[in-house]
Each structure stands twice: as C-alpha cells, then as structure tokens.
Design a protein around this motif. Structure first.
Motif, PDB file in Angstrom:
ATOM      1  N   ILE A  51       0.846  -1.202   0.000  1.00 11.85           N
ATOM      2  CA  ILE A  51       0.000   0.000   0.000  1.00 11.85           C
ATOM      3  C   ILE A  51       0.876   1.245   0.000  1.00 11.85           C
ATOM      4  O   ILE A  51       0.611   2.201  -0.732  1.00 11.85           O
ATOM      5  N   ALA A  52       1.924   1.232   0.816  1.00  6.32           N
ATOM      6  CA  ALA A  52       2.807   2.401   0.906  1.00  6.32           C
ATOM      7  C   ALA A  52       3.410   2.763  -0.443  1.00  6.32           C
ATOM      8  O   ALA A  52       3.703   3.933  -0.699  1.00  6.32           O
ATOM      9  N   ASN A  53       3.587   1.775  -1.326  1.00  6.12           N
ATOM     10  CA  ASN A  53       4.199   2.023  -2.633  1.00  6.12           C
ATOM     11  C   ASN A  53       3.184   2.063  -3.777  1.00  6.12           C
ATOM     12  O   ASN A  53       3.577   2.248  -4.927  1.00  6.12           O
ATOM     13  N   THR A  54       1.919   1.887  -3.475  1.00  5.30           N
ATOM     14  CA  THR A  54       0.891   1.861  -4.517  1.00  5.30           C
ATOM     15  C   THR A  54       0.553   3.271  -4.983  1.00  5.30           C
ATOM     16  O   THR A  54       0.331   4.170  -4.176  1.00  5.30           O
ATOM     17  N   LEU A  55       0.510   3.433  -6.288  1.00  2.18           N
ATOM     18  CA  LEU A  55       0.028   4.680  -6.876  1.00  2.18           C
ATOM     19  C   LEU A  55      -1.441   4.480  -7.235  1.00  2.18           C
ATOM     20  O   LEU A  55      -1.805   3.467  -7.830  1.00  2.18           O
ATOM     21  N   SER A  56      -2.266   5.409  -6.843  1.00  2.00           N
ATOM     22  CA  SER A  56      -3.693   5.389  -7.157  1.00  2.00           C
ATOM     23  C   SER A  56      -4.066   6.718  -7.777  1.00  2.00           C
ATOM     24  O   SER A  56      -3.337   7.703  -7.650  1.00  2.00           O
ATOM     25  N   GLU A  57      -5.214   6.724  -8.418  1.00  3.49           N
ATOM     26  CA  GLU A  57      -5.757   7.981  -8.937  1.00  3.49           C
ATOM     27  C   GLU A  57      -7.056   8.284  -8.216  1.00  3.49           C
ATOM     28  O   GLU A  57      -7.865   7.392  -7.973  1.00  3.49           O
ATOM     29  N   ILE A  58      -7.225   9.537  -7.906  1.00  6.38           N
ATOM     30  CA  ILE A  58      -8.507  10.021  -7.407  1.00  6.38           C
ATOM     31  C   ILE A  58      -9.075  10.847  -8.548  1.00  6.38           C
ATOM     32  O   ILE A  58      -8.513  11.884  -8.913  1.00  6.38           O
ATOM     33  N   VAL A  59     -10.146  10.328  -9.131  1.00  5.64           N
ATOM     34  CA  VAL A  59     -10.755  11.008 -10.271  1.00  5.64           C
ATOM     35  C   VAL A  59     -11.910  11.850  -9.748  1.00  5.64           C
ATOM     36  O   VAL A  59     -12.926  11.326  -9.290  1.00  5.64           O
ATOM     37  N   ILE A  60     -11.705  13.152  -9.768  1.00  7.44           N
ATOM     38  CA  ILE A  60     -12.729  14.092  -9.306  1.00  7.44           C
ATOM     39  C   ILE A  60     -13.702  14.321 -10.457  1.00  7.44           C
ATOM     40  O   ILE A  60     -13.291  14.520 -11.599  1.00  7.44           O
ATOM     41  N   PHE A  61     -15.000  14.255 -10.150  1.00  5.37           N
ATOM     42  CA  PHE A  61     -15.997  14.485 -11.185  1.00  5.37           C
ATOM     43  C   PHE A  61     -15.807  15.887 -11.756  1.00  5.37           C
ATOM     44  O   PHE A  61     -15.486  16.831 -11.036  1.00  5.37           O
ATOM     45  N   PHE A  74       0.692  21.312  -2.757  1.00  2.00           N
ATOM     46  CA  PHE A  74       0.880  20.575  -1.503  1.00  2.00           C
ATOM     47  C   PHE A  74       1.526  19.222  -1.772  1.00  2.00           C
ATOM     48  O   PHE A  74       1.252  18.586  -2.784  1.00  2.00           O
ATOM     49  N   SER A  75       2.347  18.778  -0.832  1.00  2.42           N
ATOM     50  CA  SER A  75       2.984  17.459  -0.976  1.00  2.42           C
ATOM     51  C   SER A  75       2.068  16.339  -0.500  1.00  2.42           C
ATOM     52  O   SER A  75       2.191  15.203  -0.951  1.00  2.42           O
ATOM     53  N   HIS A  76       1.162  16.655   0.426  1.00  2.78           N
ATOM     54  CA  HIS A  76       0.273  15.642   0.996  1.00  2.78           C
ATOM     55  C   HIS A  76      -1.139  16.205   1.124  1.00  2.78           C
ATOM     56  O   HIS A  76      -1.315  17.413   1.316  1.00  2.78           O
ATOM     57  N   ILE A  77      -2.105  15.303   1.016  1.00  2.28           N
ATOM     58  CA  ILE A  77      -3.508  15.690   1.172  1.00  2.28           C
ATOM     59  C   ILE A  77      -4.211  14.698   2.093  1.00  2.28           C
ATOM     60  O   ILE A  77      -3.740  13.570   2.289  1.00  2.28           O
ATOM     61  N   LEU A  78      -5.301  15.155   2.660  1.00  2.00           N
ATOM     62  CA  LEU A  78      -6.192  14.276   3.409  1.00  2.00           C
ATOM     63  C   LEU A  78      -7.352  13.937   2.494  1.00  2.00           C
ATOM     64  O   LEU A  78      -7.942  14.824   1.876  1.00  2.00           O
ATOM     65  N   SER A 124      -7.561   9.387   5.121  1.00  2.00           N
ATOM     66  CA  SER A 124      -6.167   8.982   4.938  1.00  2.00           C
ATOM     67  C   SER A 124      -5.339  10.187   4.533  1.00  2.00           C
ATOM     68  O   SER A 124      -5.770  10.999   3.717  1.00  2.00           O
ATOM     69  N   ALA A 125      -4.151  10.264   5.105  1.00  2.00           N
ATOM     70  CA  ALA A 125      -3.171  11.254   4.666  1.00  2.00           C
ATOM     71  C   ALA A 125      -2.297  10.559   3.638  1.00  2.00           C
ATOM     72  O   ALA A 125      -1.742   9.489   3.916  1.00  2.00           O
ATOM     73  N   VAL A 126      -2.221  11.116   2.435  1.00  6.04           N
ATOM     74  CA  VAL A 126      -1.471  10.483   1.356  1.00  6.04           C
ATOM     75  C   VAL A 126      -0.565  11.490   0.674  1.00  6.04           C
ATOM     76  O   VAL A 126      -0.813  12.696   0.699  1.00  6.04           O
ATOM     77  N   GLN A 127       0.479  10.974   0.048  1.00  4.16           N
ATOM     78  CA  GLN A 127       1.384  11.824  -0.727  1.00  4.16           C
ATOM     79  C   GLN A 127       0.722  12.155  -2.060  1.00  4.16           C
ATOM     80  O   GLN A 127       0.231  11.269  -2.756  1.00  4.16           O
ATOM     81  N   LEU A 128       0.698  13.426  -2.385  1.00  3.61           N
ATOM     82  CA  LEU A 128       0.185  13.869  -3.677  1.00  3.61           C
ATOM     83  C   LEU A 128       1.360  13.894  -4.651  1.00  3.61           C
ATOM     84  O   LEU A 128       2.249  14.726  -4.543  1.00  3.61           O
ATOM     85  N   VAL A 129       1.357  12.968  -5.596  1.00  2.00           N
ATOM     86  CA  VAL A 129       2.452  12.838  -6.552  1.00  2.00           C
ATOM     87  C   VAL A 129       2.266  13.812  -7.711  1.00  2.00           C
ATOM     88  O   VAL A 129       3.225  14.359  -8.233  1.00  2.00           O
ATOM     89  N   GLY A 130       1.009  14.033  -8.103  1.00  2.00           N
ATOM     90  CA  GLY A 130       0.773  14.945  -9.204  1.00  2.00           C
ATOM     91  C   GLY A 130      -0.704  15.127  -9.491  1.00  2.00           C
ATOM     92  O   GLY A 130      -1.557  14.461  -8.902  1.00  2.00           O
ATOM     93  N   LYS A 135      -7.652  14.612 -12.229  1.00  2.00           N
ATOM     94  CA  LYS A 135      -7.110  13.407 -11.597  1.00  2.00           C
ATOM     95  C   LYS A 135      -5.963  13.775 -10.673  1.00  2.00           C
ATOM     96  O   LYS A 135      -5.053  14.507 -11.054  1.00  2.00           O
ATOM     97  N   LEU A 136      -6.026  13.240  -9.469  1.00  2.00           N
ATOM     98  CA  LEU A 136      -4.928  13.385  -8.518  1.00  2.00           C
ATOM     99  C   LEU A 136      -4.227  12.040  -8.429  1.00  2.00           C
ATOM    100  O   LEU A 136      -4.880  11.012  -8.193  1.00  2.00           O
ATOM    101  N   ILE A 137      -2.932  12.034  -8.617  1.00  2.00           N
ATOM    102  CA  ILE A 137      -2.152  10.808  -8.478  1.00  2.00           C
ATOM    103  C   ILE A 137      -1.570  10.833  -7.070  1.00  2.00           C
ATOM    104  O   ILE A 137      -0.891  11.792  -6.681  1.00  2.00           O
ATOM    105  N   VAL A 138      -1.875   9.791  -6.306  1.00  2.00           N
ATOM    106  CA  VAL A 138      -1.458   9.743  -4.905  1.00  2.00           C
ATOM    107  C   VAL A 138      -0.714   8.443  -4.636  1.00  2.00           C
ATOM    108  O   VAL A 138      -0.896   7.443  -5.331  1.00  2.00           O
ATOM    109  N   LYS A 139       0.097   8.468  -3.601  1.00  2.00           N
ATOM    110  CA  LYS A 139       0.878   7.301  -3.208  1.00  2.00           C
ATOM    111  C   LYS A 139       0.536   6.939  -1.770  1.00  2.00           C
ATOM    112  O   LYS A 139       0.431   7.817  -0.918  1.00  2.00           O
TER     113      LYS A 139
END
Length: 180
Positions: A51-61, A74-78, A124-130, A135-139
C-alpha cells in the motif's frame, strides 16, 4: 436518534469523485462479532508495504474540478472516503477486537480505526504525486478501487500536528509489529 426530534439538520453527503486503484479487496473481513484478520501478521506487513508504494488515482468528477485549483502545491492531502464494500448491516457493530486480534480486549468502534462504523467515513493522509486536470495521483492510499471520495483537504502540519500524543498499549504494539 431521529434528527427531527433533536432539531439537527438532515445531513447529505455527495461523492465528489472515485478512487482508481489496483487494490480490489479489503485486507480485513468485517463480521458482526469482530474484524477477523484474514492474513497473518507477516502478510499484513507485506500488504502495508505494498500500500505504501501503490500509486492510485482520485478522479474528481468534472463539475468539481475547479475546487482542485492550487492543490498541486501541496505534498500531501487528506482524503475522506466511503468504504463502499462494507455491508450496511455490519455498520451497527459497537465493539471489536482491533485487527481481529482476540488477545486485545474489545474496544469501542470509536476507539479503533475499524471501517465498520455508523457513518463509515474514513480519512487517509497520502502523498500527492501529481495532478492531471481532474485526476490526482497519490501514493500510499489504502482505499479500494471505486471507493467514493467525499472530500479532499490539504495536509497542513500547522493545523494537524499535535504533540504529546498518547496511545493505548495495544495500538502501540500493533504499530510496532507493523513497523509504523
């Protein structure tokens, strides 16, 4: 409790997006009696590392995309999200053995991170990669694929950092075993 009887406003949550992730199945199985640990502690540690190394996308409508302006600074988001695979009938659990571990005394749901709650809003507090448009790419995001996202906030140590934190011994032990 009936909100009309107490003059509380009716509350409505709307999803603002969805999670796209390679994580498809929960690591814990929710039962009426407790959360039963499916994997061994070693397997759970491995899952935590994955999980710590998984990249996911948050697709905002698309209609909510303007709300993302500036988030990439920001480097991290909740991320507040809804554990959509929890059976609604399981949301009335009152106490669980944390992580299904019978050697830990029963704890009230609000004293645990169990997803089986009256209002299963998880954070969850996650790293915002881009960011790529909506789309937010988070780790390091443990949310499962297709989990509805309820809200996003920037992580700010100024507002969220607390000192002199105290944890019960059972949580300290679990965190130590998981290497957290």
């Amino acid at each position: 409790m009936n909100t009309q009887q107490t003059n509380l406003p009716e509350m409505t949550l709307v999803p603002v997006g969805l999670v796209q992730s390679s994580l498809k199945v929960p690591s814990l199985k929710v039962t009426r009696e407790n959360l039963e640990l499916k994997p061994s502690m070693e397997e759970l540690k491995q899952q935590q590392r994955e999980i710590a190394n998984t990249l996911s996308e948050i697709v905002i409508f698309k209609q909510w995309e303007p709300l993302l302006k500036g988030i990439e600074a920001f480097s991290h988001i909740l991320v507040l999200y809804w554990p959509h695979l929890i059976d609604p009938e399981k949301r009335n659990l009152e106490q669980v053995h944390p992580m299904g571990r019978k050697e830990i005394p029963l704890q009230g749901i609000y004293a645990t991170c169990s997803p089986a709650r009256p209002n299963p809003v998880l954070v969850s507090a996650v790293q915002l990669v881009g960011r790529e448009e909506n789309k937010l790419i988070v780790k390091g995001f443990e949310a499962l694929d297709q989990s509805p996202v309820i809200d996003i906030k920037p992580y700010s140590a100024h507002y969220m950092k607390k000192e002199n934190l105290v944890f019960p011994e059972w949580m300290r032990k679990i965190n130590e075993e998981l290497g957290i």
